[in-house]
Design an enzyme around this catalytic site. Structure first.
Site, PDB file in Angstrom:
ATOM      1  N   ARG A   1     -13.585 -37.444 -44.569  1.00 19.17           N
ATOM      2  CA  ARG A   1     -12.235 -37.515 -43.992  1.00 19.17           C
ATOM      3  C   ARG A   1     -11.223 -37.133 -45.043  1.00 19.17           C
ATOM      4  O   ARG A   1     -11.499 -37.154 -46.250  1.00 19.17           O
ATOM      5  CB  ARG A   1     -11.952 -38.919 -43.459  1.00 19.17           C
TER       6      ARG A   1
ATOM      7  N   ARG B   1     -23.159 -38.521 -33.805  1.00 17.84           N
ATOM      8  CA  ARG B   1     -23.793 -38.820 -35.083  1.00 17.84           C
ATOM      9  C   ARG B   1     -23.618 -40.295 -35.437  1.00 17.84           C
ATOM     10  O   ARG B   1     -22.711 -40.960 -34.969  1.00 17.84           O
ATOM     11  CB  ARG B   1     -23.171 -37.976 -36.204  1.00 17.84           C
TER      12      ARG B   1
ATOM     13  N   LYS C   1     -10.464 -33.960 -32.827  1.00 17.92           N
ATOM     14  CA  LYS C   1     -11.832 -33.608 -32.460  1.00 17.92           C
ATOM     15  C   LYS C   1     -11.888 -32.965 -31.082  1.00 17.92           C
ATOM     16  O   LYS C   1     -11.435 -33.528 -30.087  1.00 17.92           O
ATOM     17  CB  LYS C   1     -12.731 -34.849 -32.504  1.00 17.92           C
TER      18      LYS C   1
END
Length: 328
Positions: free
Chosen positions: A325, A121, A186
């Site tokens: 975040r 992204r 991630k």
């Protein structure tokens, strides 16, 4: 002789002499040497020992369309029109978009062992080493226009998390709108790209990158906390994860999810997505194009919009150029 043949022979991690390789592949030793040079070009580490031959340390877990098909459910297999596997490509999303332009619009799967221009992204690059992870794109047709696609990336992420769980990866969480995390690191990401009629029939390319077995050298190029399937499952370094089986488990969840989303939208996925929401009830920072907002993440609404509780009350934010975040 093909590079694929050479990779399949060396995938066992054992030594193979140049003479043996030439005999198995039906070519001269000089032709073998030329193909061995190509291995380095695509990022496959190998070495030679005089008198023993060539070896890829640790071997390779190569993708195989036949092995993939053997693990697919009947429902998933019935919806796949084609499965195209490349050793190396710019990005699987680009392959899929090209396929759509040529009329391959529904149920076409594109796989690659590595990507030279993998994308995430917001224009970020996606580190895509050879035969280490999963990089795939699936084309799908929707008939209700772009407005009905709200929440699709969340439904896709949820389906992938279920596939990972079926494979044995526990405690996968979801970060709005496109990331999958494990232990706050991630593990995977989703990139959707649309083409066609924004108010009618349109095609969506559903791209995903899943970290499976990253090397430390590859990790040096990643600019955020990360993990992979092997680390999440505590698989010993000497053992490999079965990427064909893992991909099948993901597709067995993803394809029925797309079928359901086409009819019902995001609402039926909302409850299960919220159960896996990585930041639910926590203080977060949301970066938009124009401002930075702080608040408490309240999950998502029935359309998949992020709910953020701020001093001005609960505000809804839809996908786009947004970054979420935890507040430090």
């Amino acid at each position: 002789m093909s590079l694929q043949q050479l990779l399949e022979i060396l995938s066992d991690g054992e030594f193979h002499s140049g003479e043996q390789l030439g005999s198995q592949m039906g070519v001269s030793r000089s032709a073998v040497w030329k193909q061995l040079k190509k291995l380095q070009e695509i990022g496959v580490d190998h070495y030679s020992v005089k008198g023993r031959g060539y070896r890829v340390p640790g071997g390779l877990d190569l993708l195989c369309t036949q092995r993939l098909a053997s693990h697919l459910s009947g429902k998933a297999a019935a919806e796949l029109q084609t499965v195209e596997l490349q050793l190396s490509t710019g990005s699987t999303n680009a392959l899929a978009l090209d396929g759509v332009s040529q009329g391959r619009k529904q149920g076409n799967l594109y796989l690659a062992e590595c990507q030279t221009a993998g994308r995430g992204r917001r224009g970020r690059s996606w580190v895509s080493p050879f035969a280490r992870n999963l990089y795939f794109s699936l084309s799908w047709t929707f008939t209700e226009g772009a407005a009905a696609l709200e929440g699709l990336s969340l439904a896709v992420g949820l389906a992938i998390s279920k596939g990972l769980e079926n494979y044995g990866v526990q405690d996968v969480t979801l970060k709005w709108p496109n990331d999958l995390l494990h232990d706050r690191k991630k593990l995977a990401g989703v990139l959707l790209e649309m083409t066609g009629d924004a108010s009618g029939v349109c095609q969506v390319v559903i791209g995903a990158g899943i970290n499976v077995s990253m090397s430390d050298n590859d990790a040096d190029r990643i600019d955020q906390p990360w993990t992979d399937v092997k680390r999440a499952m505590s698989i010993p370094a000497s053992e490999s994860a079965d990427r064909n089986y893992l991909l099948a488990e993901i597709l067995n969840e993803l394809i029925p999810a797309l079928q359901r989303f086409s009819v019902q939208g995001f609402e039926p996925f909302r409850e299960n997505w919220m159960k896996r929401d990585a930041f639910l009830g926590q203080k977060v920072v949301l970066q938009t194009q124009n401002q930075q907002l702080q608040g408490v993440e309240q999950g998502v609404d029935e359309k998949g919009a992020l709910q953020l509780k701020t001093e001005d009350g609960i505000q809804a934010f839809h996908g786009g150029e947004l970054s979420l975040r935890l507040q430090q």
